[in-house]
Scaffold this motif. Structure first.
Motif, PDB file in Angstrom:
ATOM      1  N   TRP A   1       0.868  -1.174   0.000  1.00 46.52           N
ATOM      2  CA  TRP A   1       0.000   0.000   0.000  1.00 46.52           C
ATOM      3  C   TRP A   1       0.902   1.221   0.000  1.00 46.52           C
ATOM      4  O   TRP A   1       1.581   1.505   0.988  1.00 46.52           O
ATOM      5  CB  TRP A   1      -0.900   0.014   1.229  1.00 46.52           C
ATOM      6  CG  TRP A   1      -1.802  -1.186   1.333  1.00 46.52           C
ATOM      7  CD1 TRP A   1      -3.058  -1.322   0.821  1.00 46.52           C
ATOM      8  CD2 TRP A   1      -1.508  -2.424   2.002  1.00 46.52           C
ATOM      9  NE1 TRP A   1      -3.570  -2.567   1.139  1.00 46.52           N
ATOM     10  CE2 TRP A   1      -2.652  -3.264   1.858  1.00 46.52           C
ATOM     11  CE3 TRP A   1      -0.406  -2.909   2.711  1.00 46.52           C
ATOM     12  CZ2 TRP A   1      -2.710  -4.543   2.391  1.00 46.52           C
ATOM     13  CZ3 TRP A   1      -0.452  -4.191   3.235  1.00 46.52           C
ATOM     14  CH2 TRP A   1      -1.597  -4.982   3.074  1.00 46.52           C
ATOM     15  N   VAL A   2       0.954   1.943  -1.116  1.00 50.43           N
ATOM     16  CA  VAL A   2       1.871   3.068  -1.280  1.00 50.43           C
ATOM     17  C   VAL A   2       1.053   4.353  -1.388  1.00 50.43           C
ATOM     18  O   VAL A   2       0.145   4.461  -2.222  1.00 50.43           O
ATOM     19  CB  VAL A   2       2.742   2.897  -2.537  1.00 50.43           C
ATOM     20  CG1 VAL A   2       3.743   4.049  -2.636  1.00 50.43           C
ATOM     21  CG2 VAL A   2       3.469   1.561  -2.507  1.00 50.43           C
ATOM     22  N   SER A   3       1.380   5.323  -0.544  1.00 52.51           N
ATOM     23  CA  SER A   3       0.695   6.613  -0.584  1.00 52.51           C
ATOM     24  C   SER A   3       1.720   7.735  -0.577  1.00 52.51           C
ATOM     25  O   SER A   3       2.865   7.556  -0.140  1.00 52.51           O
ATOM     26  CB  SER A   3      -0.260   6.762   0.602  1.00 52.51           C
ATOM     27  OG  SER A   3       0.458   6.775   1.826  1.00 52.51           O
ATOM     28  N   SER A   4       1.308   8.917  -1.066  1.00 47.28           N
ATOM     29  CA  SER A   4       2.219  10.053  -1.150  1.00 47.28           C
ATOM     30  C   SER A   4       1.405  11.336  -1.040  1.00 47.28           C
ATOM     31  O   SER A   4       0.241  11.395  -1.456  1.00 47.28           O
ATOM     32  CB  SER A   4       2.979  10.028  -2.481  1.00 47.28           C
ATOM     33  OG  SER A   4       3.781  11.174  -2.626  1.00 47.28           O
ATOM     34  N   ASN A   5       2.036  12.384  -0.486  1.00 47.81           N
ATOM     35  CA  ASN A   5       1.391  13.689  -0.477  1.00 47.81           C
ATOM     36  C   ASN A   5       1.755  14.517  -1.701  1.00 47.81           C
ATOM     37  O   ASN A   5       1.391  15.700  -1.791  1.00 47.81           O
ATOM     38  CB  ASN A   5       1.732  14.453   0.803  1.00 47.81           C
ATOM     39  CG  ASN A   5       3.210  14.823   0.900  1.00 47.81           C
ATOM     40  OD1 ASN A   5       4.019  14.444   0.055  1.00 47.81           O
ATOM     41  ND2 ASN A   5       3.574  15.562   1.943  1.00 47.81           N
ATOM     42  N   ASP A   6       2.461  13.906  -2.644  1.00 51.45           N
ATOM     43  CA  ASP A   6       2.781  14.555  -3.911  1.00 51.45           C
ATOM     44  C   ASP A   6       1.495  14.698  -4.726  1.00 51.45           C
ATOM     45  O   ASP A   6       0.831  13.698  -5.015  1.00 51.45           O
ATOM     46  CB  ASP A   6       3.805  13.721  -4.674  1.00 51.45           C
ATOM     47  CG  ASP A   6       4.294  14.395  -5.952  1.00 51.45           C
ATOM     48  OD1 ASP A   6       3.658  15.376  -6.389  1.00 51.45           O
ATOM     49  OD2 ASP A   6       5.303  13.939  -6.513  1.00 51.45           O
ATOM     50  N   PRO A   7       1.107  15.921  -5.125  1.00 51.13           N
ATOM     51  CA  PRO A   7      -0.137  16.083  -5.880  1.00 51.13           C
ATOM     52  C   PRO A   7      -0.127  15.392  -7.235  1.00 51.13           C
ATOM     53  O   PRO A   7      -1.194  15.143  -7.808  1.00 51.13           O
ATOM     54  CB  PRO A   7      -0.265  17.611  -6.030  1.00 51.13           C
ATOM     55  CG  PRO A   7       1.122  18.133  -5.844  1.00 51.13           C
ATOM     56  CD  PRO A   7       1.767  17.209  -4.858  1.00 51.13           C
ATOM     57  N   LEU A   8       1.065  15.059  -7.769  1.00 53.00           N
ATOM     58  CA  LEU A   8       1.155  14.364  -9.047  1.00 53.00           C
ATOM     59  C   LEU A   8       1.101  12.853  -8.898  1.00 53.00           C
ATOM     60  O   LEU A   8       1.107  12.134  -9.895  1.00 53.00           O
ATOM     61  CB  LEU A   8       2.452  14.752  -9.768  1.00 53.00           C
ATOM     62  CG  LEU A   8       2.606  16.231 -10.119  1.00 53.00           C
ATOM     63  CD1 LEU A   8       3.956  16.474 -10.771  1.00 53.00           C
ATOM     64  CD2 LEU A   8       1.470  16.687 -11.037  1.00 53.00           C
ATOM     65  N   THR A   9       1.069  12.378  -7.667  1.00 54.21           N
ATOM     66  CA  THR A   9       1.117  10.940  -7.419  1.00 54.21           C
ATOM     67  C   THR A   9      -0.100  10.515  -6.619  1.00 54.21           C
ATOM     68  O   THR A   9      -0.326  11.000  -5.522  1.00 54.21           O
ATOM     69  CB  THR A   9       2.390  10.568  -6.635  1.00 54.21           C
ATOM     70  OG1 THR A   9       3.533  11.036  -7.354  1.00 54.21           O
ATOM     71  CG2 THR A   9       2.491   9.057  -6.457  1.00 54.21           C
ATOM     72  N   GLY A  10      -0.870   9.603  -7.146  1.00 57.38           N
ATOM     73  CA  GLY A  10      -2.002   9.065  -6.410  1.00 57.38           C
ATOM     74  C   GLY A  10      -1.594   7.840  -5.609  1.00 57.38           C
ATOM     75  O   GLY A  10      -0.552   7.232  -5.837  1.00 57.38           O
ATOM     76  N   ASP A  11      -2.417   7.504  -4.651  1.00 57.95           N
ATOM     77  CA  ASP A  11      -2.168   6.294  -3.871  1.00 57.95           C
ATOM     78  C   ASP A  11      -2.416   5.075  -4.744  1.00 57.95           C
ATOM     79  O   ASP A  11      -3.277   5.064  -5.627  1.00 57.95           O
ATOM     80  CB  ASP A  11      -3.082   6.246  -2.649  1.00 57.95           C
ATOM     81  CG  ASP A  11      -2.822   7.391  -1.683  1.00 57.95           C
ATOM     82  OD1 ASP A  11      -1.794   8.075  -1.841  1.00 57.95           O
ATOM     83  OD2 ASP A  11      -3.652   7.594  -0.773  1.00 57.95           O
ATOM     84  N   VAL A  12      -1.656   4.023  -4.479  1.00 62.49           N
ATOM     85  CA  VAL A  12      -1.791   2.795  -5.247  1.00 62.49           C
ATOM     86  C   VAL A  12      -1.540   1.614  -4.330  1.00 62.49           C
ATOM     87  O   VAL A  12      -0.754   1.700  -3.371  1.00 62.49           O
ATOM     88  CB  VAL A  12      -0.806   2.786  -6.451  1.00 62.49           C
ATOM     89  CG1 VAL A  12       0.635   2.887  -5.975  1.00 62.49           C
ATOM     90  CG2 VAL A  12      -0.992   1.545  -7.312  1.00 62.49           C
ATOM     91  N   ALA A  13      -2.212   0.515  -4.600  1.00 67.69           N
ATOM     92  CA  ALA A  13      -2.032  -0.709  -3.819  1.00 67.69           C
ATOM     93  C   ALA A  13      -1.858  -1.880  -4.770  1.00 67.69           C
ATOM     94  O   ALA A  13      -2.538  -1.961  -5.797  1.00 67.69           O
ATOM     95  CB  ALA A  13      -3.231  -0.952  -2.901  1.00 67.69           C
ATOM     96  N   GLY A  14      -0.939  -2.760  -4.444  1.00 66.23           N
ATOM     97  CA  GLY A  14      -0.708  -3.955  -5.250  1.00 66.23           C
ATOM     98  C   GLY A  14      -0.928  -5.205  -4.424  1.00 66.23           C
ATOM     99  O   GLY A  14      -0.541  -5.259  -3.252  1.00 66.23           O
ATOM    100  N   TYR A  15      -1.560  -6.211  -5.033  1.00 62.63           N
ATOM    101  CA  TYR A  15      -1.867  -7.447  -4.331  1.00 62.63           C
ATOM    102  C   TYR A  15      -1.532  -8.631  -5.223  1.00 62.63           C
ATOM    103  O   TYR A  15      -1.574  -8.532  -6.457  1.00 62.63           O
ATOM    104  CB  TYR A  15      -3.357  -7.532  -3.972  1.00 62.63           C
ATOM    105  CG  TYR A  15      -3.902  -6.356  -3.206  1.00 62.63           C
ATOM    106  CD1 TYR A  15      -3.803  -6.299  -1.821  1.00 62.63           C
ATOM    107  CD2 TYR A  15      -4.511  -5.297  -3.874  1.00 62.63           C
ATOM    108  CE1 TYR A  15      -4.309  -5.212  -1.120  1.00 62.63           C
ATOM    109  CE2 TYR A  15      -5.020  -4.209  -3.182  1.00 62.63           C
ATOM    110  CZ  TYR A  15      -4.912  -4.173  -1.801  1.00 62.63           C
ATOM    111  OH  TYR A  15      -5.412  -3.104  -1.112  1.00 62.63           O
ATOM    112  N   GLY A  16      -1.233  -9.765  -4.611  1.00 60.88           N
ATOM    113  CA  GLY A  16      -1.016 -10.966  -5.390  1.00 60.88           C
ATOM    114  C   GLY A  16      -1.031 -12.206  -4.517  1.00 60.88           C
ATOM    115  O   GLY A  16      -0.713 -12.150  -3.323  1.00 60.88           O
TER     116      GLY A  16
END
Length: 583
Positions: free
Chosen positions: A521-536
């Motif tokens: 689960w990757v999050s950032s306060n960078d306005p150009l970067t949205g949060d993203v989650a990877g699963y497998g």
């Protein structure tokens, strides 16, 4: 529908031999144990498992190496060739079904002796796609870690890593999925260096040096799937570090232990000529509280600097991006200082070691101009299980962080791979501590940063089965110079929560099974970067048809979820049937 933006590529591993170091006496690692005391220490006499310990006591890792060597040398080398048929079905946002034939060659090896030890898993595979949409691609992946004793008290240690990641817009990175390697990014990392430990009368002396190199290679396909933010993806760096300590253990010249030490760390990052440099000197006192507890106080001076140059600009003042998709450095401009902190540092550490199976170290102090804390816990309730926790705080670039994680891997392990893609899955299987790499691969921004976080792992063997789980949190606050193209990254926070687990065992003499799961689960306060989650998740079953011929069936599912409405989530399911011949 919008497809998931993947940046990717194969991964390559620098070939390392198996002649690599056991440290006869404990020392702070050359790259800095992200978990240990920032100050280091001399003269503890406890043999604690942290960077605080001094050359006077054996570390847990060195002790384990010695105990393994008592039973004689163990050499296991298993080269193999493999042919697989893979079907991948896109569940969301589309419904494409792609078919691949995969051919792979590789080797799994373990060498353990009294004075040397190494483990390695290296694999090259080539995919041949069926149809126009199923592209071809090739991948090299693996991890190597080991040591060799040159002469008593002098060892050489080395390691290397190759792993694939999907790089998202803004530098967030997820584990590589099952699709062709042409759309992914390649991470290479290698390090090596000597360690020396000796005694001059009652004086314990230890020193080490490490040099490392890390490279992120983006394919054209991965750059095409990103926006201009791809220009800030890490390219490569060279890391050098050195550490020296000298001290007297408690009860030798004084009732307390006394010592001095110094260290040097420098990372040179190719992106805009960034440089992170950290130099420190320290004096330490160790006070025995009881047979199992010691308190260490340290005071010293530190000088930390981070600098860079600006990007080359065109006539309109716009930054120029080179053919590799990254900013071109303006070599004519002077360096701009992004971070300059110097002055007094101090540290207080408590070390508790009630038995050879349990050790705890916790420290608190001032470093990098603010409060710093960390520690380690190692607990092995039996010879078939282990639990460890590490809390860290350091300043570096992406390359330095990967080198640190690689340096902390055990030298006796089995690699956990995805049965379909053949890729590394975050952690290695071992009954030694420090088994996971997932935390360092969550972001590949080029800027330097201060990293704080925690990682924990538990592994065990029970009957004919083995299992392990690792989890952690990594927080990076980026540091960049004002009035440069990187200024927008200054103060950006990236956070990565991660989880990786595996389990497997034998089904009689000729069959077995395994399963593994991962999540980021990757999050950032960078306005150009949205949060993203990877699963497998994946599972496999194998059956021996002949002494060296094995058949495998496997299934898996992988997905990525975005909080950006314009990007659709991507989910794929895959299945594999293959044959492996081991020589």
């Amino acid at each position: 529908m919008t497809r998931m933006k993947q940046a990717s590529g194969m991964v390559a591993l620098a070939a390392l031999g198996f002649a690599l170091p056991t440290v006869a006496y404990a020392q702070s690692t050359g790259f800095g144990s992200g978990a240990g005391s920032a100050m280091g220490n001399a003269g503890t006499g406890m043999g604690s498992d942290t960077a605080s310990e001094a050359p006077s006591g054996k570390s847990d890792r060195a002790s384990r190496r010695g105990s393994r060597g008592q039973g004689g040398k163990r050499v296991e080398v298993a080269p193999y060739i493999e042919v697989d048929q893979i079907v991948t079905a896109e569940l969301s946002p589309g419904d494409d079904v792609l078919t691949y034939t995969q051919v792979a060659v590789g080797v799994d090896a373990t060498i353990q002796g009294r004075n040397n030890g190494a483990s390695a898993s290296v694999r090259y595979q080539r995919q041949f796609g069926w149809g126009r949409k199923a592209g071809d691609g090739d991948v090299i992946s693996g991890v190597v870690r080991g040591y060799a004793t040159v002469v008593p008290g002098v060892t050489i240690e080395a390691g290397a890593l190759a792993s694939q990641v999907n790089v998202e817009n803004g530098g967030s990175a997820l584990a590589a999925g099952p699709l062709s390697g042409n759309g992914k990014s390649t991470v290479y990392s290698v390090y090596a260096g000597p360690s020396v430990a000796t005694r001059v009368g009652d004086l314990d002396v230890g020193a080490n040096y490490r040099a490392g190199f890390t490279k992120v290679e983006q394919s054209n396909a991965s750059r095409d799937l990103q926006t201009g933010a791809a220009a800030d993806v890490f390219d490569k760096s060279v890391v050098q570090s050195a550490d020296v300590q000298a001290g007297f253990a408690p009860g030798t010249v004084l009732p307390v232990g006394v010592g001095v030490g110094g260290s040097f760390y420098q990372e040179d990052i190719s992106n805009l000529d960034q440089r992170a440099r950290d130099m420190q000197a320290r004096a330490m006192v160790t006070v025995p509280v009881s047979r199992t507890v010691q308190v260490v106080g340290a005071i010293g001076y530190e000088d930390v600097e981070i600098s860079s140059r600006d990007a080359l600009r065109d006539a309109d003042g716009a930054p120029i991006v080179g053919s590799d998709g990254r900013y071109v450095t303006d070599k004519s401009t002077p360096r701009s200082m992004a971070y300059d902190v110097s002055g007094l540092i101090w540290d207080v550490a408590v070390m508790w070691r009630p038995s050879r199976r349990t050790s705890l170290s916790a420290h608190f102090g001032r470093r990098y101009g603010s409060t710093s804390y960390g520690g380690t816990l190692a607990y092995a309730p039996s010879d078939r299980s282990q639990f460890s926790v590490a809390v860290y705080d350091n300043v570096s670039g992406f390359g330095g962080q990967v080198n640190r994680a690689l340096d902390q891997l055990p030298d006796d392990f089995e690699v956990v791979r995805d049965p379909i893609t053949g890729e590394l899955r975050g952690c290695v299987a071992s009954l030694d501590g420090g088994n996971c790499l997932s935390g360092v691969l969550g972001s590949v921004r080029s800027s330097t940063f201060r990293a704080r976080g925690i990682s924990a792992n538990y592994s065990m063997k029970f009957g004919r089965m083995s299992a392990g789980i690792g989890a952690g949190y990594d927080r990076r606050k980026y540091i960049a110079a004002q009035n440069t193209i990187l200024a927008a990254a200054n103060g950006v926070l990236d956070e990565n929560w991660w989880l990786a687990a595996y389990v497997g065992g034998d089904l009689g003499r000729d069959a077995g099974w395994s399963a593994n799961v991962y999540a980021n689960w990757v999050s950032s306060n960078d306005p150009l970067t949205g949060d993203v989650a990877g699963y497998g998740a994946s599972a496999s079953y194998y059956k021996m048809f002949a002494p060296r011929l094995r058949g495998t069936l496997a299934i898996g599912i992988d997905g990525a979820k975005y909080d950006t409405p314009s990007i659709d989530d991507l989910w794929t399911a895959s299945a594999l049937a293959g044959l492996r011949y081991t020589f």
